[in-house]
Structure formats: structure tokens, C-alpha cells
Scaffold this active site. Structure first.
Site, mmCIF file in Angstrom:
data_model
loop_
_atom_site.group_PDB
_atom_site.id
_atom_site.type_symbol
_atom_site.label_atom_id
_atom_site.label_comp_id
_atom_site.label_asym_id
_atom_site.label_seq_id
_atom_site.Cartn_x
_atom_site.Cartn_y
_atom_site.Cartn_z
ATOM 1 N N SER A 92 -7.467 -2.317 -3.049
ATOM 2 C CA SER A 92 -6.985 -2.373 -1.666
ATOM 3 C C SER A 92 -7.318 -1.065 -0.940
ATOM 4 C CB SER A 92 -5.479 -2.649 -1.707
ATOM 5 O OG SER A 92 -4.992 -2.967 -0.446
ATOM 6 N N ASP A 124 -7.055 -14.244 -2.356
ATOM 7 C CA ASP A 124 -6.689 -13.082 -1.534
ATOM 8 C C ASP A 124 -7.183 -13.320 -0.112
ATOM 9 O OD1 ASP A 124 -6.283 -10.632 -0.359
ATOM 10 O OD2 ASP A 124 -7.312 -9.468 -1.899
ATOM 11 N N HIS A 161 -3.408 -11.286 -2.613
ATOM 12 C CA HIS A 161 -3.872 -9.897 -2.678
ATOM 13 C C HIS A 161 -3.265 -9.168 -3.883
ATOM 14 C CE1 HIS A 161 -5.563 -6.199 -1.277
ATOM 15 N NE2 HIS A 161 -4.405 -5.635 -1.032
ATOM 16 N N ASP A 162 -2.026 -9.524 -4.217
ATOM 17 C CA ASP A 162 -1.340 -8.889 -5.345
ATOM 18 C C ASP A 162 -2.039 -9.120 -6.680
ATOM 19 O OD1 ASP A 162 0.623 -7.486 -4.138
ATOM 20 O OD2 ASP A 162 2.240 -8.923 -4.528
#
Lengths: 198, 383
Positions: B157, B322, B355-356
Site C-alpha cells: 500500500s 482489492d 486491500h487487507d
């Protein structure tokens, strides 16, 4: 090294930039890097193969070949190679055009559907061929666009593609006298080196 | 609390702090004459300092990447799944460092530090920093630790953005750049999410123009809302459905605005616990760092031009579910590298965690990461 890959590596000039479509475990690119000092990338979709490519130390880009090669610029490679993958592509004709857009020269290999055994299977048995080079059933085969040597050569002629070299081998990837004499009947795997005709 | 520390954990860890007295000129024009960086290290630095890996942290994480602070610690560091003995970033072979970035609130100089010029907390006066500024400060840290060249710089990220900036700004100071779930710049949609998060904080009556410390309060509601919004964007529709579905907290609808659904309860909990561990001014800063990141802007707007001088070998990883930093954004990074013939490998990991996912133990992701690191370490003679 598999004899067909050996043939391909002889066609590739040293220090070339090579893109390998459907590069599998990366063995061709690794061999080319070591024997021909080439650079470039492999494209692959299978997660297990992708990891094998990393372990072979080659650059690999996870790509679905059916979506084209838009991430590559025109003529950014000397050679674009595709071994035993052409027949599994949704639109092989479009991918061949893409190969000659991003590369100066192309090399493909594919199972020859004109081999006597497949002819025999269909002609006399009346069934879709299941052979050593085409081991799947009609319903689960990834090989959806099979062709013969004649088909491929006609396609090239119709689409302004010049065939530079051809090799035809048996299932053990060996060139024999019979594959030389009657390639479309006795050759099981075809190898072509081509470029855009001027 | 762990009953016993797992064997594949770095174990009990302690953070360290270094003071820097050489001024750092920030992108915004301001100068920090002195600053501190807090960091953690795991594994042993080898004799010729060739096995050092820098991990860059994301928006709301910090330098506590792996291990536990004590036997009473409830949770290990944020990347415990990937950093430790026998893990992809294998501390049996590598020396790993992560620092809390400037502007953070976990010990490095930031809004909750004392401004030496006023003797009071910086608060909203802390300058807006950028990814480039962070990389500069991390370079100062590597100099102090006598690491001349990183074996690898790794980040997910916002962390991945720092990795790219390193590769652009200090091409010959790293061998490998590992960029996970990142983007070469934020999309308008992404900036929009950040703006809503900022507005939630800025419009909280307890914000007091950022001087809430003086009023002995903090913008709890604003920061909580910002985190709740952020959290939604880090998950996927699929993962929320799997985790919560439409499950009801009390088994029936209560015809009111109190918590009805499990997902509401979860978000409120996440938001509320975040307020206790994070500073609102830092949150504002971090979202700006994200928004401003655009290394191509210094190179005619072309990321391929920005990458032209890089020398690192890149590994780029994205996750199918994501949507905050989608695979398309990672493909833009890869395209930039392909355009200038850099060494790069790219993987799109199948996942449902959004995204995690970059924090989660996912088999394909583990395999790819391990294979890359092991091969690279073998080539360098570290294994």
C-alpha cells in the site's frame, strides 16, 4: 534440454530480447539466458508455474494471453516465442498479429492435427482424436483451435506473414527422415519461425 | 496474550530510537532541524551488511512489524504472517528494519512531539510531509546504521509507494524492490475517500483546528468515522458478506438507529479502538502523503521515465479483490517498468479479502513471496 527447445534456441540470435508466451516453468527462458545470453520476460497464468519461474530466476508476468499483449510496446522484443500454446488460445490469429506487433520475429510450436493418427482416429474411428500429443477428451481439452501444417502455412500466406524456418518433429521432439519427407502426415509437432513480410 | 511465543515468531521485541541533528529539507519548503525516528529490527546484520531489508509501513501501521512486546501483548506486529524465522522475509537470513515515519504518532517526530522552537506540541503545525521526505529520512537512518546498500526494500500500500520512491531516488542503494498492493499515484476516487475521511475529522467540534491537545480532548467522532470509512474500503463486498452477511446482533430488527447488524457493530468497534491508538493530526497528514504521491510528475508525467534510472529488480504483487489499490494500478507500475526494460515479475493473487489481503496469510502469496526471496538470497550467497 527438450529437442524442440534446442531447435528454437538455435533459431534465436545471442543477446536477443525474448518474450515467451505461456512460458510454463521457465525452462526455455532459463536455457536461452544461459546459452544465448538473452533477456526478457515470460508470460504465464498458472500459479504453480509462476512460482517455478521465480525459482528459475526469470522475470515472469502473470498474464492471460487471451487479453492480448497491450502492456508491451511495438517492436520491443527481437523474438516472441510461444510453445504448445497457440491451440489453446481464444483467437490465435489475433495473438499471432500481437506477436508480430511487439516482436520483430515470431516462433510458434503446436501439435499437428494433420498427423496420420488423428486422421485415422477421426476418419476411420469417427471419434475426436485422443493421441499422445493430444491426450484430452473433446469436452475437457484446452486445445480449442487445432490446425495442421497446411492450415498454418495458408494462414501465414493470407496474412502477410513470411515463414523463415520450419521444423517438424515426432512426439519425442526428434526430427527423423519420415517427418522430413511427409511432415503433415508424420510430424506430430510443428515449429515455425516467421516474421512480417515486407 | 500468547501462552507461549510461537517458534516461527521473532519473539519479544523492543523498539529503539535515534536522534538526527542534520536538518532535513522537506518538499513543502519547511526544514526540520532535528528529528527522531523510532524503529525495530529483527534478525542479525551480517558482517558485510549485505542482508538488510527495509520494510516501509502503510497509512495506519507503524514500526512494530513482528513479534510481541511482552507476554501480556494481545497481538503481534502487523506483518507477523510474513516476517519471522522460516517466513517469506526470513529472519534466519535477513536483518529487518522498519521505522515509524516522520509525522507518525508512534514515537517518531510528528504532531504529538514537542516543537523545539515553541516548547509545545507541534499539533497542526507539523509540516505536511511526502513519500520523498520519508525516503530521505529513511536514507539518513540507513547511513547511521551503516547499511550502504539494502538487499531489499519492501512495502504494501503506502509502503509500496515508498519502495518505488527509493528505487527512483537512490537507484544504486538497493538490489530488490518489492511493491505490494500499491499504485503509482492515487485515482480521483481514492483521493475522494481520503477527503471524506479528512472532512470527518476537520468538522468534528472537538478538533479545535488541530489544537485539541490544549483542550484536553480529541476529535473522537471524526477520527472514528474516518477509520470506519477507510475500513470499508480495505475490505471487499465478498469478504464482508462472508464475515457478517446480514447477521443481526440481537437476532431481530430493533427499528432504531442503534446497532442492528453485526457489520455495524464491527465498524463501530474498529473505529472506537482506532481512536485510542492513533492521532487525528497524523491521520490527516498520512492521507495527504497518499494524495500527493506521484513520482511521475517530476518526469513529464510518465512513470516509465521516472523508472528509467532504477536499477533494482522489482517484484510487484496485487490482489484480485482489492478495489482500493486494484490490480489495474499495479499493472500501471509494471507497464512503466516494462517500457524501460527493467527486471520485473508480476503476480495477481486470487483473494477475497480486499486491500487487507496484503496482510493476510494466503497460500499463493506466501509461495510467490518465499520463492522470490529465497531465489534472490541464494543468488546473493546469503543462503
Amino acid at each position: 534440454m527438450r529437442p524442440d527447445l534446442e531447435i528454437i534456441s538455435k533459431w534465436i540470435r545471442p543477446n536477443s530480447r525474448v518474450l515467451d508466451l505461456g512460458c510454463g516453468d521457465g525452462s526455455l527462458l532459463k536455457y536461452l539466458r544461459e546459452s544465448r545470453k538473452t533477456s526478457g520476460y515470460g508470460l504465464e497464468i498458472n500459479p504453480e508455474n509462476l512460482v517455478k519461474c521465480l525459482r528459475a530466476g526469470i522475470n515472469v508476468i502473470q498474464t492471460n494471453l487471451n487479453t492480448g499483449l497491450s502492456q508491451f510496446n511495438e517492436h520491443s522484443f527481437d523474438f516472441v516465442v510461444m510453445t504448445q500454446t497457440l491451440q489453446a488460445i481464444n483467437r490465435p490469429d489475433k495473438l499471432i498479429q500481437e506477436m508480430l506487433r511487439v516482436g520483430n520475429e515470431g516462433i510458434v510450436t503446436f501439435p499437428n492435427f494433420g498427423h496420420w493418427k488423428t486422421r485415422f482416429y477421426l476418419g476411420f474411428g469417427g471419434q475426436m482424436p485422443v493421441t499422445r500429443s493430444l491426450p484430452c477428451q473433446w469436452y475437457d481439452t484446452p486445445n480449442i483451435h487445432l490446425c495442421t501444417l497446411k492450415d498454418f502455412e495458408r494462414h501465414c500466406a493470407d496474412h502477410n506473414i513470411l515463414i523463415l524456418k520450419r521444423a517438424v518433429v515426432n512426439i519425442n521432439h526428434e526430427q527423423t527422415l519420415t517427418t522430413r519427407l511427409f511432415p503433415n502426415l508424420l510430424g506430430e509437432i510443428a515449429l515455425y519461425h516467421f516474421k512480417r513480410a515486407q | 496474550m500468547p501462552d507461549s511465543i510461537p517458534e516461527n515468531s521473532v519473539g519479544i521485541v523492543k523498539s529503539q530510537t535515534l536522534q538526527f541533528n542534520t536538518a532535513i529539507e522537506l518538499d513543502c519548503g519547511q526544514v526540520l532541524n532535528e528529528y527522531e525516528l523510532v524503529f525495530e529490527t529483527y534478525g542479525e546484520l551480517n558482517q558485510n551488511h549485505s542482508n538488510a531489508i527495509l520494510i516501509c509501513h502503510a497509512l495506519s501501521s507503524d514500526h512494530h512489524v513482528a513479534g510481541y512486546y511482552s507476554m501480556e501483548d494481545k497481538k503481534p506486529g502487523w506483518w507477523e504472517n510474513y516476517v519471522g524465522p522460516g517466513k517469506p522475509i526470513d529472519t534466519n537470513h535477513f536483518f529487518v528494519i522498519c521505522c515509524n515515519n516522520l509525522g507518525g504518532c508512534k514515537g517518531s517526530t510528528g504532531p504529538v512531539s514537542i516543537n523545539p522552537e515553541t516548547g509545545k506540541l507541534y499539533g497542526p503545525d507539523f509540516p505536511i510531509v511526502t513519500v520523498k521526505d520519508w525516503v530521505k529520512s529513511q536514507k539518513a537512518l540507513s547511513d547511521k546504521l551503516k547499511i550502504n546498500k539494502w538487499f531489499a526494500i519492501v512495502g504494501g500500500s503506502l509502503g509500496g509507494m515508498q519502495v518505488m520512491q527509493w528505487a527512483i531516488d537512490y537507484p544504486d542503494l538497493m538490489y530488490h524492490a518489492i511493491v505490494i498492493a500499491a499504485a503509482a499515484k492515487l485515482s480521483a476516487q481514492n483521493i475522494a475517500f481520503n477527503e471524506v475521511a479528512r472532512q470527518a475529522i476537520l468538522s468534528d467540534p472537538d478538533f479545535h483546528q488541530g489544537r485539541y491537545y490544549d483542550h484536553d480532548t480529541k476529535p473522537r467522532r471524526g477520527l472514528m468515522l474516518a477509520r470506519m470509512l477507510g475500513h470499508i474500503t480495505y475490505l471487499s463486498d465478498d469478504s464482508m458478506r462472508k464475515k457478517f452477511g446480514r447477521d443481526l446482533r440481537e437476532g431481530k430488527i430493533n427499528y432504531g438507529f442503534d446497532v442492528n447488524f453485526e457489520v455495524e457493530s464491527y465498524l463501530r468497534y474498529q473505529g472506537a479502538s482506532f481512536v485510542d491508538r492513533f492521532d487525528a493530526n497524523t491521520y490527516l497528514l498520512m492521507t495527504k502523503v497518499l494524495d500527493y504521491f506521484d513520482p511521475a510528475s517530476e518526469y513529464d508525467g510518465l512513470i516509465s521515465t521516472a523508472f528509467k534510472n532504477t536499477l533494482a529488480k522489482f517484484l510487484v504483487i496485487s490482489f484480485t479483490s482489492d478495489w482500493r489499490f486494484s490490480p489495474e494500478r499495479s499493472k500501471e507500475i509494471v507497464k512503466g517498468l516494462l517500457d524501460c526494460h527493467r527486471d520485473v515479475s508480476y503476480f495477481e493473487i486470487k483473494s477475497h479479502q480486499g486491500h487487507d489481503a496484503f496482510l493476510m496469510p494466503i497460500e499463493d502469496y506466501m509461495n510467490v513471496f518465499s520463492a522470490y526471496m529465497e531465489t534472490a538470497a541464494t543468488q546473493k550467497g546469503l543462503l
